[in-house]
Design a protein around this motif. Structure first.
Motif, PDB file in Angstrom:
ATOM      1  N   GLN A 199       0.825  -1.206   0.000  1.00  0.00           N
ATOM      2  CA  GLN A 199       0.000   0.000   0.000  1.00  0.00           C
ATOM      3  C   GLN A 199       0.860   1.257   0.000  1.00  0.00           C
ATOM      4  O   GLN A 199       0.596   2.220  -0.738  1.00  0.00           O
ATOM      5  N   LEU A 200       1.901   1.263   0.804  1.00  0.00           N
ATOM      6  CA  LEU A 200       2.786   2.426   0.857  1.00  0.00           C
ATOM      7  C   LEU A 200       3.582   2.581  -0.445  1.00  0.00           C
ATOM      8  O   LEU A 200       3.835   3.703  -0.886  1.00  0.00           O
ATOM      9  N   ALA A 201       3.973   1.467  -1.054  1.00  0.00           N
ATOM     10  CA  ALA A 201       4.691   1.541  -2.329  1.00  0.00           C
ATOM     11  C   ALA A 201       3.835   2.237  -3.391  1.00  0.00           C
ATOM     12  O   ALA A 201       4.328   3.085  -4.145  1.00  0.00           O
ATOM     13  N   ALA A 202       2.553   1.885  -3.447  1.00  0.00           N
ATOM     14  CA  ALA A 202       1.657   2.552  -4.396  1.00  0.00           C
ATOM     15  C   ALA A 202       1.479   4.021  -4.041  1.00  0.00           C
ATOM     16  O   ALA A 202       1.384   4.882  -4.920  1.00  0.00           O
ATOM     17  N   ALA A 203       1.439   4.322  -2.725  1.00  0.00           N
ATOM     18  CA  ALA A 203       1.211   5.704  -2.298  1.00  0.00           C
ATOM     19  C   ALA A 203       2.376   6.620  -2.668  1.00  0.00           C
ATOM     20  O   ALA A 203       2.184   7.807  -2.918  1.00  0.00           O
ATOM     21  N   ILE A 204       3.611   6.087  -2.716  1.00  0.00           N
ATOM     22  CA  ILE A 204       4.758   6.930  -3.054  1.00  0.00           C
ATOM     23  C   ILE A 204       5.123   6.813  -4.539  1.00  0.00           C
ATOM     24  O   ILE A 204       6.185   7.279  -4.966  1.00  0.00           O
ATOM     25  N   GLY A 205       4.239   6.179  -5.324  1.00  0.00           N
ATOM     26  CA  GLY A 205       4.470   6.094  -6.761  1.00  0.00           C
ATOM     27  C   GLY A 205       5.376   4.966  -7.180  1.00  0.00           C
ATOM     28  O   GLY A 205       5.912   4.984  -8.296  1.00  0.00           O
ATOM     29  N   GLY A 206       5.551   3.972  -6.319  1.00  0.00           N
ATOM     30  CA  GLY A 206       6.392   2.820  -6.659  1.00  0.00           C
ATOM     31  C   GLY A 206       5.572   1.566  -6.886  1.00  0.00           C
ATOM     32  O   GLY A 206       4.341   1.604  -6.977  1.00  0.00           O
ATOM     33  N   ARG A 207       6.270   0.449  -6.947  1.00  0.00           N
ATOM     34  CA  ARG A 207       5.606  -0.831  -7.176  1.00  0.00           C
ATOM     35  C   ARG A 207       6.378  -1.915  -6.441  1.00  0.00           C
ATOM     36  O   ARG A 207       7.607  -1.987  -6.524  1.00  0.00           O
ATOM     37  N   LEU A 208       5.634  -2.765  -5.725  1.00  0.00           N
ATOM     38  CA  LEU A 208       6.229  -3.877  -4.992  1.00  0.00           C
ATOM     39  C   LEU A 208       5.850  -5.183  -5.675  1.00  0.00           C
ATOM     40  O   LEU A 208       4.678  -5.403  -6.007  1.00  0.00           O
ATOM     41  N   SER A 209       6.847  -6.034  -5.902  1.00  0.00           N
ATOM     42  CA  SER A 209       6.593  -7.339  -6.504  1.00  0.00           C
ATOM     43  C   SER A 209       7.422  -8.393  -5.792  1.00  0.00           C
ATOM     44  O   SER A 209       8.506  -8.107  -5.261  1.00  0.00           O
ATOM     45  N   LEU A 210       6.907  -9.618  -5.769  1.00  0.00           N
ATOM     46  CA  LEU A 210       7.576 -10.740  -5.123  1.00  0.00           C
ATOM     47  C   LEU A 210       7.847 -11.821  -6.152  1.00  0.00           C
ATOM     48  O   LEU A 210       7.036 -12.041  -7.068  1.00  0.00           O
ATOM     49  N   ARG A 211       8.983 -12.507  -5.969  1.00  0.00           N
ATOM     50  CA  ARG A 211       9.267 -13.672  -6.808  1.00  0.00           C
ATOM     51  C   ARG A 211      10.244 -14.579  -6.069  1.00  0.00           C
ATOM     52  O   ARG A 211      11.072 -14.128  -5.271  1.00  0.00           O
ATOM     53  N   ASN A 212      10.100 -15.859  -6.348  1.00  0.00           N
ATOM     54  CA  ASN A 212      10.979 -16.847  -5.721  1.00  0.00           C
ATOM     55  C   ASN A 212      12.335 -16.843  -6.408  1.00  0.00           C
ATOM     56  O   ASN A 212      12.434 -16.668  -7.633  1.00  0.00           O
ATOM     57  N   ARG A 213      13.380 -17.065  -5.626  1.00  0.00           N
ATOM     58  CA  ARG A 213      14.735 -17.059  -6.147  1.00  0.00           C
ATOM     59  C   ARG A 213      15.148 -18.455  -6.588  1.00  0.00           C
ATOM     60  O   ARG A 213      14.664 -19.460  -6.057  1.00  0.00           O
ATOM     61  N   ALA A 214      16.022 -18.502  -7.577  1.00  0.00           N
ATOM     62  CA  ALA A 214      16.585 -19.787  -7.986  1.00  0.00           C
ATOM     63  C   ALA A 214      17.441 -20.335  -6.842  1.00  0.00           C
ATOM     64  O   ALA A 214      18.269 -19.622  -6.277  1.00  0.00           O
ATOM     65  N   GLY A 215      17.238 -21.568  -6.487  1.00  0.00           N
ATOM     66  CA  GLY A 215      17.969 -22.166  -5.377  1.00  0.00           C
ATOM     67  C   GLY A 215      17.278 -22.004  -4.037  1.00  0.00           C
ATOM     68  O   GLY A 215      17.820 -22.432  -3.012  1.00  0.00           O
ATOM     69  N   GLY A 216      16.102 -21.352  -4.019  1.00  0.00           N
ATOM     70  CA  GLY A 216      15.355 -21.190  -2.783  1.00  0.00           C
ATOM     71  C   GLY A 216      15.423 -19.785  -2.241  1.00  0.00           C
ATOM     72  O   GLY A 216      16.398 -19.058  -2.440  1.00  0.00           O
ATOM     73  N   GLY A 217      14.369 -19.377  -1.583  1.00  0.00           N
ATOM     74  CA  GLY A 217      14.317 -18.044  -1.011  1.00  0.00           C
ATOM     75  C   GLY A 217      13.367 -17.132  -1.779  1.00  0.00           C
ATOM     76  O   GLY A 217      12.761 -17.518  -2.788  1.00  0.00           O
ATOM     77  N   LEU A 218      13.243 -15.916  -1.274  1.00  0.00           N
ATOM     78  CA  LEU A 218      12.302 -14.947  -1.831  1.00  0.00           C
ATOM     79  C   LEU A 218      13.030 -13.644  -2.157  1.00  0.00           C
ATOM     80  O   LEU A 218      13.957 -13.238  -1.460  1.00  0.00           O
ATOM     81  N   GLU A 219      12.600 -12.993  -3.219  1.00  0.00           N
ATOM     82  CA  GLU A 219      13.096 -11.676  -3.583  1.00  0.00           C
ATOM     83  C   GLU A 219      11.916 -10.702  -3.624  1.00  0.00           C
ATOM     84  O   GLU A 219      10.972 -10.906  -4.386  1.00  0.00           O
ATOM     85  N   ALA A 220      11.980  -9.683  -2.777  1.00  0.00           N
ATOM     86  CA  ALA A 220      10.975  -8.614  -2.782  1.00  0.00           C
ATOM     87  C   ALA A 220      11.593  -7.397  -3.462  1.00  0.00           C
ATOM     88  O   ALA A 220      12.605  -6.871  -2.990  1.00  0.00           O
ATOM     89  N   ARG A 221      10.996  -6.973  -4.576  1.00  0.00           N
ATOM     90  CA  ARG A 221      11.556  -5.878  -5.384  1.00  0.00           C
ATOM     91  C   ARG A 221      10.668  -4.643  -5.252  1.00  0.00           C
ATOM     92  O   ARG A 221       9.486  -4.676  -5.580  1.00  0.00           O
ATOM     93  N   LEU A 222      11.264  -3.561  -4.773  1.00  0.00           N
ATOM     94  CA  LEU A 222      10.595  -2.274  -4.706  1.00  0.00           C
ATOM     95  C   LEU A 222      11.157  -1.401  -5.821  1.00  0.00           C
ATOM     96  O   LEU A 222      12.354  -1.071  -5.828  1.00  0.00           O
ATOM     97  N   THR A 223      10.309  -1.033  -6.765  1.00  0.00           N
ATOM     98  CA  THR A 223      10.719  -0.219  -7.910  1.00  0.00           C
ATOM     99  C   THR A 223      10.235   1.212  -7.715  1.00  0.00           C
ATOM    100  O   THR A 223       9.033   1.447  -7.544  1.00  0.00           O
ATOM    101  N   LEU A 224      11.167   2.149  -7.742  1.00  0.00           N
ATOM    102  CA  LEU A 224      10.840   3.571  -7.585  1.00  0.00           C
ATOM    103  C   LEU A 224      11.063   4.266  -8.917  1.00  0.00           C
ATOM    104  O   LEU A 224      12.097   4.073  -9.566  1.00  0.00           O
ATOM    105  N   ALA A 225      10.107   5.086  -9.330  1.00  0.00           N
ATOM    106  CA  ALA A 225      10.228   5.814 -10.599  1.00  0.00           C
ATOM    107  C   ALA A 225      11.262   6.915 -10.458  1.00  0.00           C
ATOM    108  O   ALA A 225      11.404   7.519  -9.394  1.00  0.00           O
TER     109      ALA A 225
END
Length: 430
Positions: free
Chosen positions: A404-430
């Motif tokens: 919600q905060l990522a959208a409020a500041i004009g960004g985007r949050l996305s999740l994806r699983n990493r190769a070999g296990g684990g999680l990657e949370a990516r916050l993209t700021l314009a």
């Protein structure tokens, strides 16, 4: 031109209108050519009838020794005169040759009987054979030819088609512009962001739709505000009875039962705090944006985790200074880091800049998230029943608040699983 792609509405409209106009243009050109051919044929036949009658009468009255000199003067591009029988031909005539023969008969009868035959070498030629008053044979050779099209006519038609295509493209563009603006306005709708008003100008249908769209945005904003106020009010009001319950438990008889009650109260308090934080996160855009030294900002955040003995490292940290809302950004990163530490125990931060965008990745080697749940976990109160479950802690609001905060500041949050296990949370700021 992207709007005129074959699968789009603009491409289909352009294709329909273009095919319709091309068809009508082709039909008009065909009608023009046929009419021109008929007019030219009528003029030629009338001229042929008159000229043949005059020429034969002249040759008939001239002395035989002067006729040869006059033949060149009487020749025309489509017919000529020749003394004698002429080359042999076939008596069968085509419909066009028969029509020309009728005109010559009408011009020379009844004084000069005429016999006709055709010679094909390589194109069809019509021969009219007759005998002058002194017994001299005369042959009239007719070469029917189509009148050439003026050199400027194809160019004029091409220019006309180009102008029509340009007009069609402009009409389609004007018709689709409101739809494109509507789509862009819908894409900009985000909870917590000020609603962009759609300009209520243009044709009556567009104005009516724009008013309905703006009214819909107002209703959605009122609904979201009301929902969040209710959530914040409930969460706030729960704090008082929870505090009283904690006091009673802490002053009661000590033992395992007291520890269990206090743990339950801690969980309820955490849920209340997160509920209030989620309600406030929708209005993250209220904070004034400032130019931020991202390197110093993230280093300060990581040092705070180091002070508490948490394993947080930095893989890459370029020198960038985005304009953003620092408190909201800090809450987003803290939620992502806390979530990763809860399930993996170790977190790595990676910051990259490419094409004017800044990507902050929070990496862990925890159990990850099922692929079909990567988007669902960004919704409020969604907990997984498998690896990342409530048994490991959490209220189900941490990732929802970050999103919600990522959208409020004009960004985007996305999740994806990493190769070999684990999680990657990516916050993209314009």
């Amino acid at each position: 031109m992207r709007r005129l792609r074959p699968g789009g509405l603009g491409g289909r409209l352009f294709l329909i209108l273009a095919l319709g106009l091309l068809g009508t243009q082709a039909l008009a050109a065909l009608v023009m050519v046929l009419e021109r051919d008929q007019s030219a044929r009528a003029v030629m036949l009338t001229t042929l009838q008159r000229d043949v009658a005059v020429a034969v009468a002249l040759l008939d009255r001239l002395p035989p020794d002067e006729r040869a000199a006059w033949l060149l003067l009487l020749d025309r591009p489509t017919y000529r005169f020749e003394l004698g029988a002429g080359p042999p031909g076939a008596p069968a005539l085509s419909p066009r040759a028969e029509m020309i023969a009728d005109e010559i008969r009408r011009a020379l009868r009844p004084r000069f009987p005429v016999r006709f035959d055709a010679v094909v070498d390589p194109t069809e030629r019509l021969q009219a054979h007759l005998v002058l008053a002194d017994g001299t044979g005369l042959t009239i050779e007719v070469r029917p030819t189509a009148r050439p099209v003026a050199a400027w006519l194809p160019a004029a038609l091409a220019v006309q088609l180009l102008v029509l295509m340009a007009c069609i493209g402009l009409a389609v563009r004007l018709a689709l512009r409101p739809l494109t603006r509507f789509a862009e306005a819908v894409d900009r709708i985000e909870p917590g962001r000020p609603a962009a008003r759609f300009t209520e100008t243009g044709p009556d249908e567009v104005v009516r739709t724009a008013k309905a769209f703006n009214a819909m945005q107002d209703r959605i904003a009122r609904h979201l505000d009301e929902r969040l106020r209710i959530l914040a009010a409930i969460s706030h009001d729960l704090q008082t009875p929870i505090t009283r319950m904690r006091l009673r438990v802490e002053t009661g008889i000590q033992g395992p039962e007291q520890d269990r009650l206090l743990a339950d109260l801690d969980a309820v308090e955490a849920l209340v705090r997160e509920g209030i934080a989620y309600a406030r996160s929708v209005h993250g855009a209220v904070e004034a944006p400032v130019r931020l030294d991202l390197r110093a900002f993230i280093e300060s955040l990581v040092f705070d985790y180091w002070d508490t003995g948490r394993d947080v490292t930095i893989a890459a940290l370029p020198d960038v200074t985005p304009t953003t809302r620092p408190r909201a950004l800090r809450r987003i990163l803290a939620n992502l880091i806390d979530n990763a530490l809860r399930y993996a125990g170790r977190v790595e931060l990676d910051v990259q800049e490419a094409e004017g965008r800044i990507v902050i990745a929070v990496l862990d080697r925890g159990p990850g998230i099922p692929a079909d749940q990567l988007e669902a976990v960004l919704l409020p109160f969604v907990r997984l029943e498998e690896s990342r479950s409530r048994d490991t802690g959490g209220t189900g609001l941490g990732l929802a608040i970050a999103d919600q905060l990522a959208a409020a500041i004009g960004g985007r949050l996305s999740l994806r699983n990493r190769a070999g296990g684990g999680l990657e949370a990516r916050l993209t700021l314009a």
